[in-house]
Design an enzyme around this catalytic site. Sequence first.
Site, PDB file in Angstrom:
ATOM      1  N   ASN A  62      36.787  36.245  39.847  1.00 26.02           N
ATOM      2  CA  ASN A  62      38.042  35.696  39.333  1.00 26.02           C
ATOM      3  C   ASN A  62      38.608  34.726  40.375  1.00 26.02           C
ATOM      4  O   ASN A  62      39.058  35.153  41.436  1.00 26.02           O
ATOM      5  CB  ASN A  62      39.002  36.865  39.066  1.00 26.02           C
ATOM      6  CG  ASN A  62      40.364  36.422  38.564  1.00 26.02           C
ATOM      7  OD1 ASN A  62      40.678  35.234  38.567  1.00 26.02           O
ATOM      8  ND2 ASN A  62      41.167  37.386  38.146  1.00 26.02           N
ATOM      9  N   CYS A 107      47.064  33.339  37.554  1.00 27.24           N
ATOM     10  CA  CYS A 107      45.785  32.962  36.919  1.00 27.24           C
ATOM     11  C   CYS A 107      45.970  32.007  35.735  1.00 27.24           C
ATOM     12  O   CYS A 107      45.008  31.385  35.301  1.00 27.24           O
ATOM     13  CB  CYS A 107      45.044  34.204  36.458  1.00 27.24           C
ATOM     14  SG  CYS A 107      44.591  35.263  37.834  1.00 27.24           S
ATOM     15  N   HIS A 118      39.851  32.330  30.889  1.00 22.96           N
ATOM     16  CA  HIS A 118      40.032  32.729  32.283  1.00 22.96           C
ATOM     17  C   HIS A 118      39.021  33.826  32.579  1.00 22.96           C
ATOM     18  O   HIS A 118      38.768  34.708  31.755  1.00 22.96           O
ATOM     19  CB  HIS A 118      41.463  33.223  32.495  1.00 22.96           C
ATOM     20  CG  HIS A 118      41.664  33.861  33.833  1.00 22.96           C
ATOM     21  ND1 HIS A 118      41.257  33.254  34.991  1.00 22.96           N
ATOM     22  CD2 HIS A 118      42.202  35.052  34.194  1.00 22.96           C
ATOM     23  CE1 HIS A 118      41.537  34.048  36.011  1.00 22.96           C
ATOM     24  NE2 HIS A 118      42.117  35.142  35.550  1.00 22.96           N
TER      25      HIS A 118
END
Length: 319
Positions: free
Chosen positions: A276, A114, A246
């Site tokens: 996500n 990520c 994020h």
Amino acid sequence: MMRYSRIIGTGGYLPDDIRTNDFISQTVDTSDSWIFERTGIKSRRIAADHETASSMAEVAARQALEMSECLADEIDLIIVATGTPDLTYPSTACLLQKRLGIKNCAAFDIQAACSGSIFGLSIADQYIKTGAAKKVLIVGTEICSRIVDWTDRTTCILFGDGAGAIVLEASDQAGILSTHIHSDGEFEDLLYCPNLYINTEQHAPYISMRGNEVFKVAVNTLGRIVDETLDANNMDRSEVDWLVPHQANIRIIAATAKKLKMSMDHVVVTLESQGNTSSASVLLAFNEAVRDGRIQRGQVVLLEAFGAGFTWGSALIKF
Ligand code: ACO
């Protein structure tokens, strides 16, 4: 003269198919209210069968090139961050290079889960600052839906698909003020996804996460990187106009905003409708806020991410 890298274009792509929490609740034992309260997610986008990381990257990249009024051929480096490459090799960056018709530049993938797009920005910034590149295309692109176990309620509710892109150009004006990247392989078993082709007998090729433990490390680590980034720039938190985090969990995002004493009005949140999207999430959020006019030229923006590895990083930008 000091050489900086400046953002001259952004782009993003989200697949058409919207998968709601209610839809997921039909196949696993969960509910819209559980998912929304614990994560902030209501729905996510799911790529169609014919789509790949490189096909989504192409759409986002073309948008970013168009905004930057830059011909594809002017790009002298392509960096793609992805944990879901079309192929093991050639890299997704090479496949994207072909799709964009760029002949003469270096192209490679990076894998930092990520945090990938922040790592990509950091690498690109070093290339530009040293004079090794003038115009760099950075893309984060992910088809998380293909590495999610849709029978595992602890992970399948979290992830979505998409791609985000940025074009950086050498400039005598800042630009990227600083980037900070870190890794700690110690935490491998808290969050991992086995290779599709190796060890398939021992592990299914799906995302595996001890969510609660990851959550705690993420909150602490992101708090520390906020301090590190501001200290490196002798900057007070009041000078930061926007936080572009994020998009893993609204509670992690809120904790970082609190650390910055920043109201949620100055935090770009896309999580509710995107979930996500791993390495795509920060670039997608940044693109959205640039295009809708929230982030203005001259403002100071803090980008940050945390992901498997663990990896974590930040970029402080004067847009
Ligand atoms: N629906 C209903 N109940 C559920 C669900 C679900 N979808 N998932 C788990 N539960 C249950 C659990 O089984 C558990 O039940 P128990 O108490 O009977 O054992 C209970 O809910 C609580 O589970 P927790 O895991 O403690 O829940 P938590 O509040 O921690 O929320 C979550 C889980 C949302 C995953 C959270 O921990 C999180 O967001 N973690 C961080 C994720 C992250 O940041 N990852 C890094 C980036 S991802 C990457 O790099 C690829």
